[in-house]
Design an enzyme around this catalytic site. Sequence first.
Site, PDB file in Angstrom:
ATOM      1  N   GLY A 136      10.699   3.878   1.757  1.00  0.00           N
ATOM      2  CA  GLY A 136      12.039   4.184   1.616  1.00  0.00           C
ATOM      3  C   GLY A 136      12.495   3.055   1.761  1.00  0.00           C
ATOM      4  O   GLY A 136      13.656   3.340   2.675  1.00  0.00           O
ATOM      5  N   GLY A 137      12.788   2.187   2.279  1.00  0.00           N
ATOM      6  CA  GLY A 137      13.522   1.064   2.557  1.00  0.00           C
ATOM      7  C   GLY A 137      13.561   0.785   3.970  1.00  0.00           C
ATOM      8  O   GLY A 137      14.204  -0.311   4.630  1.00  0.00           O
ATOM      9  N   PHE A 138      12.888   1.226   4.550  1.00  0.00           N
ATOM     10  CA  PHE A 138      12.524   1.388   6.277  1.00  0.00           C
ATOM     11  C   PHE A 138      11.378   0.350   6.751  1.00  0.00           C
ATOM     12  O   PHE A 138      10.958  -0.065   7.923  1.00  0.00           O
ATOM     13  CB  PHE A 138      12.848   2.936   7.405  1.00  0.00           C
ATOM     14  CG  PHE A 138      13.969   3.452   7.149  1.00  0.00           C
ATOM     15  CD1 PHE A 138      15.239   2.812   7.133  1.00  0.00           C
ATOM     16  CD2 PHE A 138      13.552   4.326   6.080  1.00  0.00           C
ATOM     17  CE1 PHE A 138      15.892   3.839   7.521  1.00  0.00           C
ATOM     18  CE2 PHE A 138      15.056   5.246   6.277  1.00  0.00           C
ATOM     19  CZ  PHE A 138      16.199   4.829   6.657  1.00  0.00           C
ATOM     20  N   GLY A 139      10.879   0.283   5.707  1.00  0.00           N
ATOM     21  CA  GLY A 139       9.038  -0.760   5.546  1.00  0.00           C
ATOM     22  C   GLY A 139       8.338  -0.035   5.305  1.00  0.00           C
ATOM     23  O   GLY A 139       8.026   0.345   3.865  1.00  0.00           O
ATOM     24  N   LYS A 192       1.564  -3.206   9.437  1.00  0.00           N
ATOM     25  CA  LYS A 192       2.592  -1.995   9.212  1.00  0.00           C
ATOM     26  C   LYS A 192       3.928  -2.740   9.520  1.00  0.00           C
ATOM     27  O   LYS A 192       4.326  -3.104  10.666  1.00  0.00           O
ATOM     28  CB  LYS A 192       2.100  -1.019   9.499  1.00  0.00           C
ATOM     29  CG  LYS A 192       1.159  -0.067   9.176  1.00  0.00           C
ATOM     30  CD  LYS A 192       0.962   1.016   9.487  1.00  0.00           C
ATOM     31  CE  LYS A 192      -0.076   2.060   8.908  1.00  0.00           C
ATOM     32  NZ  LYS A 192      -0.912   2.992   9.590  1.00  0.00           N
ATOM     33  N   ASP A 208       0.875  14.182  10.735  1.00  0.00           N
ATOM     34  CA  ASP A 208       1.362  14.227   9.219  1.00  0.00           C
ATOM     35  C   ASP A 208       0.565  13.994   8.692  1.00  0.00           C
ATOM     36  O   ASP A 208      -0.876  13.143   8.024  1.00  0.00           O
ATOM     37  CB  ASP A 208       1.863  13.231   8.813  1.00  0.00           C
ATOM     38  CG  ASP A 208       2.888  13.105   7.498  1.00  0.00           C
ATOM     39  OD1 ASP A 208       2.285  14.668   7.087  1.00  0.00           O
ATOM     40  OD2 ASP A 208       2.662  11.975   6.830  1.00  0.00           O
ATOM     41  N   LEU A 262       0.656  -1.204  -0.006  1.00  0.00           N
ATOM     42  CA  LEU A 262      -0.021   0.132  -0.005  1.00  0.00           C
ATOM     43  C   LEU A 262       0.608   1.690   0.015  1.00  0.00           C
ATOM     44  O   LEU A 262       0.539   2.566  -0.662  1.00  0.00           O
ATOM     45  CB  LEU A 262      -0.858   0.081   0.895  1.00  0.00           C
ATOM     46  CG  LEU A 262      -1.780  -0.937   1.468  1.00  0.00           C
ATOM     47  CD1 LEU A 262      -2.921  -1.121   2.557  1.00  0.00           C
ATOM     48  CD2 LEU A 262      -2.925  -1.080  -0.028  1.00  0.00           C
ATOM     49  N   THR A 314       3.675  -0.472   4.222  1.00  0.00           N
ATOM     50  CA  THR A 314       2.473  -1.581   4.644  1.00  0.00           C
ATOM     51  C   THR A 314       2.392  -1.881   3.407  1.00  0.00           C
ATOM     52  O   THR A 314       2.114  -1.727   2.332  1.00  0.00           O
ATOM     53  CB  THR A 314       1.885   0.128   4.246  1.00  0.00           C
ATOM     54  OG1 THR A 314       2.425   1.335   6.109  1.00  0.00           O
ATOM     55  CG2 THR A 314       0.048   0.029   5.311  1.00  0.00           C
TER      56      THR A 314
END
Length: 687
Positions: free
Chosen positions: A46-49, A67, A165, A42, A51
Site C-alpha cells: 500500500g505505498g509503504f513498499g 522486499k 501473520d 509479488l 515485494t
Amino acid sequence: MLCCVNPDCQKPLNSDKNNYCHSCEAELIPLVGGRYRPTRVLSDEGGFGRTYLAEDVHKLNECCVVKQFAPKVQGTGPLTKAVELFKQEASRLQQLAEHPQIPTLLAYFEQNNYLFLVQEFIDGQNLLKEWEMRGSYNEREIRELLLDLLPVLKFIHVRGVIHRDIKPQNIIRRQSDRRLVLIDFGASKQLTVTVQTKIGTVIGSHGYTALEQMQDGKAYPASDLFSLGATCFHLLTGVRPSQLWIQQGYGWVASWQQYLNSPGKDGGSLSVELGEVLDKLLQLDIQKRYQSTDEVIADLTSQLPPLSSIPPTLLTPTFTATSANTKLALPKPNNKLKTQLILGTSLLVLGLGGGVWYFQTRPNAISEFSEPISQPVTSQKNVLESSYLTKSLKGHSSDVNSVAFSPDGKILGSASDDKTIKLWNLATKEEIRTLEGHSNWIWTIAFSPDSKILASGGADKTIKLWNVETGKLIRTLKGHTDGVTSVAFSPDSKILASGSASKDRKIKLWDLETGKLIRTLEGHTNGVQSVVFSPDGKTLASGSWDKTIKLWNLKTGNLIRTLNGNGGSVLSVAFAPDGKTLASGNNDKTIKLWNLETGKLIHTLKGHNDKVNSVVFLPSTTLNNLTLISGSSDKTIKMWNPLTGEKIRTLETGSGYIYAVAISPDGQTIAGGGSGENILKIWQVTH
C-alpha cells in the site's frame, strides 16, 4: 521486463529498453544493490513498499525475492530510527533463516532512500492457491501440516520472535521436497507500524489474528498458535476466517465445527481428539489457549493414533546447536550399514548461513545409509556413532564463492563477494590474514602445489598472485575481457590456467615464473565456468555454459575432444585421482561421469533438486575407494559411489546455497562456500 521500484507507481512493469518508467516517469534502477534485477511485483504494501521477484545477475540470473521498505516519514530523526529498526529486523531474519523451512536472507541494504531485503526464492505454491486448486484438506493432512509447522514456530519463538501473520498465503509447499516453508515475517510491516503515528495500526490479517493482537497490538507465542488454528480451520472447512470476521467478528470461533459439513462446503468429519486440539488453538481467551508449540505437539502425538508416515520434520533427531562445540545425536544405524565417506576424524567446513546450523536426520536419508555399497571400502568406524562439533569462522560479509586447501593441509582459503580473500589456520580455527586488492567480486582461488602461492580471479577481469606466507601481492595478470571464473595450477607449478565469462569465452595459459601469457585456447561458444588439470599435467579439461566439456593437450594447445550430452550448462569439472574419469556438475541438477579414454558417458547421477555448482573427488590411491562429493544450490552436499552411481549420503546443510566444495589433501576435510550468513562452518567428527 524491468520493474519500477517506486512504491507508488501504478503500472511498474517496463520494457528493458526504458530508462524512465512509462507510468510514473521515475528513473528506473536496472540492478538494485548492483546485482538484483526486479522483474515482477509479488505483493504490495500500500505505498509503504513492495515485494518483487528478481534475478541475481551475479548467480546466473537465479530467482530471488527483493522486499522493499519505503518509510514515509518527515525529518531525519524518524528516518534514522527507521533505518536502525530495519537493520535490527534484517539481523533477526538472518538468524531465523538458519532454519531450513525459513527463506535464507541473502542481503540487506539501503539505496535511493529505500531499504531492501533480499531473500531466497521458494519454488512452490502457497497453501491458499493449493486449497483453491484441490479443495479442502482431510484430517490426516491437517495433522501432517501441524507436525511440519509447529517445530518451525518453536524455532522462532525460543528466539523471541513472533510471526504475527500466519495464514495460508504465508505458507509455501516447497516443490523440491514438499516441505512447508514459513514466509513473510513482516519486517516491512513491523517497521511501518513502528515509524507511523497512526493509532491502532495492527500487523496481521482479519480472521486469522488473535484477539489480543487485534485489540492492543501485543502478540505472544500463543497468538501465532491461534493463527495456525485459524489456518487449519480454513483448509479443513473451505471457509475463509476473514469472511466470517467481516460478518460476525470473533463470533464464529466458539462454534467453528458447525462449518465442517455446512451446506455447499466440502469440509469432512473430524475425530474428537483433533477437534479438541483445534478447539484449544482457537480459544479467544489467551489464558485458555495453548501456550507453547510443545503443548500442541504433545497432544497431537499422545492423544491421536500415530500416522504411518509422519513427514520429515524437526521432530526427528536434529542438530540443535546454539553455540559452537555442540554435540549431534544421530540414530544408531542398522548392522547392514556401510559407509564410503572416508572421513575418519575429520572436519566438514561449510560456507553457509551460520549461527544455529541444522543437520536433519530425515527418514529418507536414513534409508539411503542402509543401502549396501557394492564396492569394498576402507575400513572405518561407523560415522553415525560419532559426535559432531561445530565452530563458526566469521569474517566474510557476503557470499563465499570459492574455497581451497593448501596442499600441505594447513590453510583453508576462502574468496567472497566482499572483494576479500581470507586465509584460515585449520589447527587453531583462526583467521591468519585478509588479502585485499580486487576491485570487484572474487569468484575463484587456487593454491600452487608447493603451497607458497595463491591465485585469485574475479569480476574485475584480473588474476592476482599472492605470497601465502606474507600476504603480499606478487603480480597481477591481465588479458581477459570478462570476469575470471576459474583458475588452476598445473601439477609441476609451471603453468596457471584461467577461464573467463561469456563475453570472453577463452582459456588462457600463463607462465608462472615470468607472468607472461603462453597461449590462448579458443573453442567454447559461451563462458568457461571451470578449468582443471589432469593428475599427470598433460591434459586440461574445461566446462562451459555452452553445455560442453573440452579436453586440451597442454603441450600443443590442441583440442583432444569435446564431450557433448550435458543437459545444461557445465558448472564444474573434476578429474578422478587415476586421471581416467571426469565428473561434471551441471545446472540441470545432474552429475555426469565420463570415460576419458573413450569419451563416453558412464553414469548420470540424479538426486539434487537444484543446479550442481561444484564436484570434487576424495583423494584415493585405489579405484575401489573412490568417492565423489557434490555441492548444490538445493542447500545439500551429496556423496556418491562413482563406480555404481549410487548416492551414499546427503548432508542437509540447513540454509544457504553451496557454490563451491574442496577437499583437503588427506581426504579428511571438506570445505564448502555459499550464501546465507556467509560464515564458514567447521564440522568435526570425533569418536
